[in-house]
Design an enzyme around this catalytic site. Structure first.
Site, PDB file in Angstrom:
ATOM      1  N   ASN A  29      47.946 -48.664 -12.770  1.00 12.00           N
ATOM      2  CA  ASN A  29      49.008 -47.780 -12.300  1.00 12.00           C
ATOM      3  C   ASN A  29      48.570 -47.147 -10.986  1.00 12.00           C
ATOM      4  OD1 ASN A  29      50.881 -45.718 -11.877  1.00 12.00           O
ATOM      5  ND2 ASN A  29      51.134 -45.309 -14.053  1.00 12.00           N
ATOM      6  N   ASP A  30      49.046 -47.737  -9.868  1.00 10.47           N
ATOM      7  CA  ASP A  30      48.632 -47.264  -8.548  1.00 10.47           C
ATOM      8  C   ASP A  30      48.975 -45.799  -8.314  1.00 10.47           C
ATOM      9  OD1 ASP A  30      47.466 -49.581  -7.602  1.00 10.47           O
ATOM     10  OD2 ASP A  30      49.337 -50.397  -6.856  1.00 10.47           O
ATOM     11  N   CYS A  31      49.882 -45.268  -9.104  1.00 12.20           N
ATOM     12  CA  CYS A  31      50.362 -43.904  -8.867  1.00 12.20           C
ATOM     13  C   CYS A  31      49.641 -42.858  -9.717  1.00 12.20           C
ATOM     14  CB  CYS A  31      51.869 -43.828  -9.114  1.00 12.20           C
ATOM     15  SG  CYS A  31      52.810 -44.863  -7.988  1.00 12.20           S
TER      16      CYS A  31
END
Length: 822
Positions: free
Chosen positions: A489-491
């Site tokens: 999850n890049d966020c």
């Protein structure tokens, strides 16, 4: 509400109105030249790299949404219209757009003239072909003029949109009215200096006129829908100099009643060796020899038709590797055609160029491309091998890697950098999938550099070792892997702490502490660690394999000891050592990723589907209860309503969108696979149907995007527009959903020593047949399925019962018949 229908026999989606809720697109090309094409002829073309070698312009975030493409204007006695509806938007008596595998056909009819344009990129060519058929459907003679149109991009798509002080002075063209095969326009901007390539746009007849200057063709203050030249009925023969180069040919056509005539347009990319750039000593005339050869290969409609037939055969061969016949047309078309087709698109594009990705900001992803490989390795294993080497070559000596690399140069992209701590383990996933498919253990000995640095080459297996050891060496206080900049999850940015507007979350690290841990990476390590151990074992590295298995067991224990919240798995520990994804918090109580990946990895699975005390069962039940919607499982719940500075970008989206409580379709299949892992195939299939595009076609007015391609995200239950999709086509959703349905629900998956047959799809599919080609042998697997929870198939292979679910590899060329009773 639907806006078209599937034509399964033709393997096409047929759009019957230009007024879809959003532009519905297709991809042309599967090797080096690619085009995006909407049902309204919008989109653009490029060679290999959508940023660095863009041939035609496209305007994102524009009004209307689909502004710019390859257009054909018709002036029929003063009546000006476009068969694609856009850009003129004149009413059509008939409209149809057919998106097929690597080609599209758009047909419009008005005033008794039917115009059908077939678009495709032929195999082995760096060109888009547009074969146009004009048919007079009246009983009188018709004379009209057709005006083609493309707008050239000045190669570097980012610079093209920003550096106007230079770009508005560099446009150059050459016009060749009497080409050996018709008329041609050459876009040669910057060819005099450092470039060795140009574009050509040609028609296979001598044109009556041409235009290469956009301002002349369109007219001052006009839109493309009001273009001056088509309305005047005659080309201006303009030559672009400096300003905006375009390509347009006008051809006057006369048709008898019922008569059909064809034209072939070619938009091509041509490279010349530096020593052969010019046709004259003064370096003023470009060397057109390779362009003439290209145009000669498509000088007739018959040549175009033959190339299309070869393309169709190519796709028929690819899609013969895995197919299912179930009696449910939605399931069959999703598995047999559209999911595998999308897998090939993601192989070619990664996340770089779609109607949501501009082709400028992202290249090929390290994580993304490894996951995409899971969905296409059975289709083109030789290209999967090449991709693995490209990916591994961007790894650093410590096992970490560039998060992205540019497809043109195959070198790491510093714009995003590295530090995404899930990246290394995905290399193990990709290599293991490739070897299971091919048996090519020799790839492990392939010399591969670090950071593309000559002289740093080591065997690919050493890269896998560095990947494995990177996770081992980067563990936090609970023995769980450190998250770094982010995990899958890049966020989820636990070290960013950004309070400055515009500061990129993925490259900002305002605090470092070696504390923030990822439960997702822990599950990933337990899931893929055994593959690393198995590969080591098969190389005779018994001690390495034994140690690796011990470390996997340690990680499994750490998850159960430190990442279990009572009813589900935690998501992470933050910078301060606090829990994320816990019942103790009012928002973000439960996250989807750890429930999927941990159970996929076999953590806490217990004794089966009736073991209510098993952590896996509890976690999956909690996921359905708290994350479940009719449109899929949301990423976390409740969504965050305020900015959580210690968590980063995930909390910046409005509740219900993207990573903040949106239905992230990429991770839904992890829960599907997890449900099969505990023996609940019926629940797995229910989850599959919620997000599969073919099953959502009836609600296209809600879904909005293509009913034949997976979207990255569907708005979650806290969103204002719940059920609306965004970011179609380029998403790991495609590969993972194919893995889920083909390998785990239908249950046919390759392994090192054979083909595993283990169907777990529930009672809705009582019988089906899977045809699977593996290492040159064809397996025809007929399944009689009770769908009962926990039921395990009993197998008969060529009439003889076997123990277990592993069908040994058969010789290439043979056919193996398997009967499975569940």
């Amino acid at each position: 509400m639907r806006y078209g229908h599937f034509d399964d026999a033709a393997r096409e989606y047929v759009i019957t109105t230009p007024h879809t809720p959003y532009p519905w697109i297709n991809y042309l090309g599967s090797e080096e030249f690619f085009s995006l094409l909407s049902h309204q002829a919008g989109g653009y073309s490029f060679y290999r790299d959508a940023k660095m070698r863009r041939l035609t312009r496209y305007r994102y975030n524009n009004i209307p949404a689909d502004a710019g493409g390859r257009y054909l204007y018709i002036n029929d006695g003063g009546d000006v219209w476009t068969p694609s509806w856009l850009p003129v938007k004149a009413d059509l008596d008939f409209f149809e757009a057919r998106h097929g595998l690597g080609y599209s056909a758009i047909t419009g009819e008005r005033g008794g003239l039917r115009v059908k344009t077939l678009f495709f990129v032929p195999l082995g060519e760096t060109a888009e072909i547009q074969k146009v058929e004009f048919t007079n459907t009246t009983d009188v003679v018709k004379t009209f003029t057709a005006f083609s149109f493309v707008e050239f991009c000045l190669w570097n798509a980012e610079d093209d949109q920003t550096n106007y002080q230079r770009n508005l002075s560099i446009g150059e063209v050459e016009v060749e009215q009497d080409s050996p095969h018709g008329s041609a326009i050459y876009h040669r901007t910057e060819y005099r200096e450092r470039r060795d390539h140009y574009a050509v746009f040609a028609v296979n007849t001598r044109a009556d006129g041409f235009d290469t200057d956009r301002d002349t063709f369109v007219g001052a203050y006009n839109s493309l829908g009001e273009a001056s030249v088509p309305r005047s009925g005659k080309s201006a023969n303009s030559v672009a100099s400096g300003w905006y180069p375009v390509g347009s040919h006008s051809v006057e056509i006369t048709l008898e009643p019922g008569e059909t005539k064809s034209l072939v347009y070619v938009l091509g990319y041509v490279e010349n060796p530096v020593g052969d750039k010019w046709a004259d000593d003064a370096h003023q005339i470009i060397n057109k020899t390779p362009a003439h050869a290209l145009l000669g290969r498509f000088a007739t409609a018959d040549q175009a038709d033959a190339a299309l037939e070869a393309l169709r055969d190519h796709w028929s061969n690819l899609l013969s590797k895995y197919s299912v016949s179930s009696g449910d047309e939605r399931l069959d078309r999703q598995v047999n055609i559209w999911n595998q087709y999308q897998n090939m698109v993601t192989f070619n594009m990664s996340r770089s160029a779609s109607y949501f990705e501009t082709g400028i900001g992202r290249g090929m992803g390290f994580r993304d491309s490894n996951q995409d490989l899971l969905g296409f390795v059975h289709l083109v294993p030789e290209r999967a091998r090449e991709r693995i080497i490209d990916i591994a070559s961007t790894q650093f000596p410590d096992g970490s890697a560039y998060h992205q690399y540019q497809p043109l140069t195959k070198r790491g992209n510093n714009n995003i950098g590295s530090g995404f701590n899930d990246d290394p383990l995905w290399l193990i996933a990709g290599v293991a999938a490739y070897i299971k498919e091919t048996g090519d253990f020799g790839v492990l000995d392939e010399p591969v550099p670090f950071d593309n640095e000559p002289g740093s080459e080591v065997p690919l297996f050493e890269h896998l070792t560095r990947s494995f050891e990177f996770t081992v060496d980067h563990r936090g206080p609970h023995g769980l892997p450190l998250i770094g900049r982010a995990d899958w999850n890049d966020c989820l940015n636990l070290n960013a702490f950004s309070t400055t507007p515009g500061e990129p979350f993925q490259t900002t690290e305002n605090k470092t502490g070696g504390v923030a841990e990822s439960v997702f990476i822990a599950g990933q390590f337990v899931f893929y660690g055994p593959d690393y151990a198995e590969l080591a074992e098969r190389r005779g590295l018994t001690d390495v394999a034994e140690r690796a298995r011990g470390l996997v067991d340690e990680m499994r224990d750490a998850v159960l000891t430190h990442a279990w919240d009572g009813r589900w798995f935690l998501r992470a520990y933050d910078y301060y050592g606090g829990k994320i994804g816990t019942h103790e918090h009012p928002e973000g109580k439960i996250w989807i990723e750890p429930q999927g990946i941990a159970v996929m990895a076999g953590i806490g699975v217990g004794s089966g589907p009736d073991d209510a005390d098993a952590p896996a069962i509890k976690a999956l039940d909690a996921a359905e209860e708290m994350l479940g919607t009719a449109h899929g499982l949301v990423l976390q719940y409740p969504a965050y309503t305020t900015y959580q500075v210690h968590m980063g970008e995930v909390s910046t989206y409005p509740p219900g969108y993207k990573e903040n409580g949106g239905i992230f379709c990429h991770n839904n299949p992890w829960v599907m696979i997890a449900e099969t892992r505990v023996g609940r195939g019926g629940r797995a299939y229910d989850l599959y149907k919620r997000i599969a595009p073919a099953f959502r076609e009836e609600i296209s007015d809600v879904h909005r995007l293509e009913p034949y391609a997976y979207a990255q995200m569907i708005a979650g239950k806290q969103a204002v527009r719940h059920g609306e999709a965004k970011n179609s086509w380029l998403t790991g959703t495609a590969a993972w959903n194919f893995v889920a349905i083909s390998q785990h629900l239908l249950g046919v998956r390759p392994d090192y020593d054979g083909l595993i047959v283990d169907p777990r799809i529930g009672p809705e599919v009582p019988e089906f047949t899977v045809t699977r080609v593996l290492r040159g042998a064809t397996y025809v697997i007929t399944v009689t399925n009770s769908g009962a929870d926990g039921a395990v198939a009993k197998l008969t292979v060529d009439g003889a019962a076997i123990d277990g679910n592993l069908v040994p590899h058969a010789p290439a060329g043979s056919t193996v018949r398997v009967e499975a009773r569940v």
